[in-house]
Design a protein around this motif. Structure first.
Motif, mmCIF file in Angstrom:
data_model
loop_
_atom_site.group_PDB
_atom_site.id
_atom_site.type_symbol
_atom_site.label_atom_id
_atom_site.label_comp_id
_atom_site.label_asym_id
_atom_site.label_seq_id
_atom_site.Cartn_x
_atom_site.Cartn_y
_atom_site.Cartn_z
ATOM 1 N N SER A 559 28.986 95.807 16.478
ATOM 2 C CA SER A 559 28.243 94.938 16.889
ATOM 3 C C SER A 559 28.051 94.494 18.064
ATOM 4 C CB SER A 559 29.201 93.727 16.500
ATOM 5 O OG SER A 559 30.151 93.701 16.744
ATOM 6 N N ALA A 560 27.729 92.939 18.347
ATOM 7 C CA ALA A 560 27.459 93.052 19.442
ATOM 8 C C ALA A 560 28.846 92.675 20.257
ATOM 9 C CB ALA A 560 26.324 91.321 19.092
ATOM 10 N N PRO A 561 29.571 91.731 19.599
ATOM 11 C CA PRO A 561 30.825 91.515 20.402
ATOM 12 C C PRO A 561 31.663 93.302 20.911
ATOM 13 C CG PRO A 561 30.745 90.409 18.820
ATOM 14 C CD PRO A 561 29.749 91.367 18.132
ATOM 15 N N GLY A 562 31.847 94.124 19.449
ATOM 16 C CA GLY A 562 31.931 95.902 20.032
ATOM 17 C C GLY A 562 31.197 96.262 21.349
ATOM 18 N N VAL A 563 30.036 95.842 21.136
ATOM 19 C CA VAL A 563 28.615 96.510 21.901
ATOM 20 C C VAL A 563 29.066 96.227 23.893
ATOM 21 C CG1 VAL A 563 26.541 96.700 23.574
ATOM 22 C CG2 VAL A 563 27.666 97.412 20.421
ATOM 23 N N GLU A 564 29.450 94.517 23.439
ATOM 24 C CA GLU A 564 29.890 93.686 24.923
ATOM 25 C C GLU A 564 31.377 94.251 25.666
ATOM 26 O OE1 GLU A 564 31.486 89.229 26.271
ATOM 27 O OE2 GLU A 564 29.459 89.703 24.901
ATOM 28 N N THR A 565 32.549 94.824 24.459
ATOM 29 C CA THR A 565 33.560 95.180 24.552
ATOM 30 C C THR A 565 33.263 96.092 25.530
ATOM 31 O OG1 THR A 565 34.578 93.749 23.558
ATOM 32 C CG2 THR A 565 36.462 95.419 24.186
ATOM 33 N N ALA A 566 32.137 98.000 24.451
ATOM 34 C CA ALA A 566 32.696 98.944 25.327
ATOM 35 C C ALA A 566 31.803 98.264 26.798
ATOM 36 C CB ALA A 566 31.609 99.515 24.254
ATOM 37 N N THR A 567 31.196 97.833 26.993
ATOM 38 C CA THR A 567 30.515 97.621 27.853
ATOM 39 C C THR A 567 31.159 98.002 29.592
ATOM 40 O OG1 THR A 567 28.181 97.434 27.168
ATOM 41 C CG2 THR A 567 28.067 96.698 29.353
ATOM 42 N N ALA A 568 32.101 96.532 28.893
ATOM 43 C CA ALA A 568 33.172 96.062 30.231
ATOM 44 C C ALA A 568 33.879 96.610 30.645
ATOM 45 C CB ALA A 568 33.768 94.990 29.793
ATOM 46 N N ALA A 569 34.562 98.079 29.328
ATOM 47 C CA ALA A 569 35.657 98.600 29.785
ATOM 48 C C ALA A 569 34.789 99.669 30.455
ATOM 49 C CB ALA A 569 35.872 99.630 28.076
ATOM 50 N N PHE A 570 33.129 100.158 29.918
ATOM 51 C CA PHE A 570 32.547 100.951 31.328
ATOM 52 C C PHE A 570 33.412 101.059 32.841
ATOM 53 C CE2 PHE A 570 28.655 102.099 32.997
ATOM 54 C CZ PHE A 570 29.012 103.783 33.548
ATOM 55 N N HIS A 571 32.521 99.651 32.873
ATOM 56 C CA HIS A 571 32.175 99.171 34.218
ATOM 57 C C HIS A 571 33.954 98.975 34.580
ATOM 58 C CE1 HIS A 571 28.391 97.467 33.582
ATOM 59 N NE2 HIS A 571 28.160 96.287 32.703
ATOM 60 N N ALA A 572 34.675 98.504 34.433
ATOM 61 C CA ALA A 572 36.582 98.430 34.766
ATOM 62 C C ALA A 572 36.198 100.159 34.955
ATOM 63 C CB ALA A 572 37.363 97.956 34.072
ATOM 64 N N LEU A 573 36.062 100.929 34.123
ATOM 65 C CA LEU A 573 36.366 102.325 34.422
ATOM 66 C C LEU A 573 35.700 103.296 35.397
ATOM 67 C CD1 LEU A 573 38.288 104.971 33.633
ATOM 68 C CD2 LEU A 573 35.873 105.638 32.183
ATOM 69 N N HIS A 574 34.700 102.802 35.733
ATOM 70 C CA HIS A 574 33.829 102.799 36.548
ATOM 71 C C HIS A 574 34.333 102.285 38.082
ATOM 72 C CE1 HIS A 574 30.242 103.703 39.552
ATOM 73 N NE2 HIS A 574 29.986 104.502 38.205
ATOM 74 N N ARG A 575 34.844 101.975 37.928
ATOM 75 C CA ARG A 575 35.560 100.803 39.050
ATOM 76 C C ARG A 575 36.545 101.250 39.836
ATOM 77 N NH1 ARG A 575 34.816 96.310 37.339
ATOM 78 N NH2 ARG A 575 36.777 95.425 36.583
#
Length: 682
Positions: A559-575
């Protein structure tokens, strides 16, 4: 109550480690026996028989046998593989030979590529084409497939890898080729890429498929022989083999998909580290397993072990989920030698189990790390392997003489140099395992296990700047202990390329399909629904990137919130991994991953608290930083929980020893582990 014995076995290059759990009493025992490289099952059964006699349980009481094996890894490393062939889309017959041209050593003048698994003359193209959307654009030429099958039969190939372009999107042509080959080539092992690795990147997929196909005859021979032996010796036992993902699989699946066994043994150590992380309240552990042949490093960060989508064996990519691990050829049996420049070197060649280090007295003549530790007093030749295998210091000394003469050093100087070189190699491998993840060694405790690790761990920690070292109970057989608690695990994946926000609906549908497939696999294993667990992850990248990161998900919520959570987790892992992120750049998905876990029943282990023993009063000369020094020798059960023991001291137990240098103190933990801390003044 019927007796319920569970046995975990880790067969290494030098020793076979066995852990025995009595589910009725909760008691755990350990035993160690020399490996038998010519037939690993011989050492396995020998050890189980010894355990049966020593710990008093009948062989028919064994209900589970969980088995880690290096048979697949060794076959690849030694290239003892049957003749294999590849069938691919016409025009792509050279993929295996071209490979990837990444430079692993940027300073090397010439690039040494690993030899292709399959000779070019045995790479065949067939007319067909499926595009990236899974649409058939050129029908399969079945007559052409039959002609290729005849050529493969004439060449005498024992295995065939079928890897067509974009078969991850539509496997219909691969499936049909598989049907034709099963009719035309009875008895030949056939692996379809869409079954073993249904993902993008044709070279990695082809390498994985070819590896799997060529390993099938070897592993199936072993599993058939093992099943036959165990049917007589352990008639009630359910047998599982450990996979690279830390889970286990039945013999049938292991025989079909042996490429999943390539990190079979070492993954047990990583599983043990994760379990101990919670027990010890140490969320950040760098786990180092030093056995007789190799040194394996895995990392527990925030209580979790990292998984990767692709590993490498002998320079060959294996695109399958596996525990992230670094392995170097530096174990107790690693051979010391002098290179052309006059430098002392260690490994990667090992003396193995037969003949083993010179001090084993089995005819070995080359000087090894174990020989050096014996000469330096860090090992006691009379109590090695609980006294069952005394060591010969004179044989070790004779093995060191050619090196001493070549370098103009004394025997003791050579032994000390071997330990210094070995410790440096161990520290480098550990440091790289952390630095490549953007992590600082000083934020971690070192978990040291494996039969050879205890005498090196504190000095390696000093070189890394780590101030705490944990020596777990059953340290010498900890990988087997980790295997003891394994569950059934199946990895499923589906390629799905596109902007995450755009493909979210498709991901939801794909997730439903993967769950259905996973439930079918677990049903085959007899796992009830209540014992099933699903772990999700997405492979994500910034739009335009050529690589991706595996991002764990709490669930298949797109869902939209699930996609947002996954995107934030990716940014954090990439950082964390690369020290930067780009929130303004769209995030693209590459694949959806599901790990389906079937929990095996786990009885509660009872830790028997041994009474605190009095210090033995023994001492012997041990070479430390400043030469030989009379050093106390303590038994493990003489280390208490309140009064720290300061170094230098040697702590001995039946299957391993700990060398605690000056500047360290050690205490027992409630879990049975020993915890060493570096004193503030050092």
């Amino acid at each position: 109550m019927e007796p319920d014995i569970r046995i975990a076995v880790d067969i290494g290059g030098t020793f076979t480690d066995i852990e025995i759990l009595d589910a009725e009493s909760g008691a755990i025992h350990q035993i160690k026996t020399p490996s038998t490289p010519s037939d690993p099952s011989v050492g396995l059964l020998t050890g189980i028989r010894q355990a049966s006699e020593r710990f008093g349980f009948p062989m028919e009481a064994v209900q589970y046998l969980l088995h880690g094996t290096t048979i697949a890894t060794n076959a690849v490393l030694e290239r003892k593989l049957p003749l294999g062939a590849v069938i691919t889309t016409a025009g792509f017959e050279d993929v295996m030979q071209i490979g990837r041209h990444g430079r692993t050593d940027v300073y090397a003048i010439t690039l040494a590529q690993p030899a292709p698994l399959v000779a070019r003359r045995l790479c065949f193209g067939v007319t067909e084409r499926v595009n990236a959307a899974g649409e058939v654009t050129v029908p399969l030429d079945e007559a052409g497939v039959r002609r290729v099958a005849a050529q493969i039969a004439e060449a005498g190939a024992k295995s065939v890898a079928v890897c067509l372009l974009h078969a991850y999107a539509n496997p219909a042509h691969e499936r049909r080729i598989g049907e034709i080959l099963s009719e035309a080539l009875p008895g030949v092992a056939v692996t379809l890429a869409s079954d073993i690795s249904p993902e993008i990147r044709e070279y990695e997929r082809m390498s994985t498929t070819a590896l799997n196909a060529m390993l099938v005859p070897i592993v199936q021979r072993y599993t058939d022989r093992l099943a036959g032996c165990l049917k007589e010796e352990l008639p009630e036992a359910q047998v599982y083999l450990v996979q690279s993902n830390g889970g286990v699989a039945g013999l049938a699946k292991a025989g079909r998909e042996p490429a999943r066994l390539l990190l079979s043994g070492p993954s047990g150590g990583a599983a043990a580290a994760k379990r101990l992380s919670a027990t010890l309240d140490e969320p950040n552990l760098v786990a180092v397993d030093m056995g007789g042949t190799s040194f394996d490093v895995s990392v527990v960060h925030d209580g979790e072990v990292a998984m990767v989508n692709e590993g490498e064996v002998d320079g060959l990519p294996v695109r399958l989920p596996m525990i992230e691990m670094r392995t170097i050829g530096a174990g107790g049996g690693s051979i010391a030698w002098v290179d052309e420049g006059g430098r002392l070197r260690i490994g990667p060649h090992s003396a193995g189990a037969d003949p083993g280090p010179a001090c084993y007295g089995k005819g070995g003549t080359q000087f090894t790390v174990t020989d050096a530790n014996l000469l330096l007093g860090r090992l006691d030749g009379t109590s090695f392997m609980g006294g069952a295998m005394p060591l010969d210091p004179e044989a070790a000394r004779q093995a060191a003489e050619p090196i001493a003469a070549r370098l103009g050093l004394t025997i003791d100087q050579v032994a000390a140099g071997v330990i210094d070189v070995a410790n440096s190699a161990l520290a480098t491998a550990t440091r790289l395992s952390l630095f490549e993840k953007g992590m600082d060694p000083e934020d971690f405790a070192l978990l040291s296990f494996g039969g050879a690790g205890g005498v090196h761990a504190c000095e390696v920690a000093e070189e890394l700047g780590i101030r705490r070292v944990v020596f777990p109970a059953h340290a010498s057989t900890l990988s087997a202990w980790g295997i003891l608690w394994s569950d059934i695990a199946h990895d499923l994946s589906a390629t799905q390329i596109g902007l995450l926000s755009d493909v979210a609906p498709a991901l939801s549908r794909t997730a439903e399909r993967l769950v259905a497939d996973a439930r079918a696999l677990l049903l085959e294993d007899g796992v009830p629904e209540a014992a099933q667990r699903f772990e999700w992850a997405l492979d994500l990248r910034y739009a335009g990137q050529a690589f991706d990161l595996r991002v764990p998900l709490a669930g298949a919520d797109f869902s939209a919130p699930g996609v947002e959570t996954a995107t934030a987790a990716f940014h954090a892992l990439h950082r964390q991994r690369f020290s930067y992120d780009e929130p303004s750049v769209p995030v693209e998905t590459v694949a959806l991953r599901l790990k389906a876990v079937g929990a095996l029943a786990k009885p509660t282990a009872v830790s028997t608290e041994a009474a605190l023993a009095a210090p033995s009063g023994r001492s012997r000369p041990v070479h430390g930083r400043h030469g030989p020094l009379a050093t106390p020798v303590r038994d493990r059960d003489s280390i208490g929980t309140t009064e720290p023991v300061t170094g230098p001291v040697v702590v001995e137990e039946p299957y391993t020893s700990i060398y605690l240098p000056a500047g360290w103190s050690i205490l027992a933990h409630a879990s049975g582990a020993l915890v060493a801390d570096r004193l503030a003044s050092h």
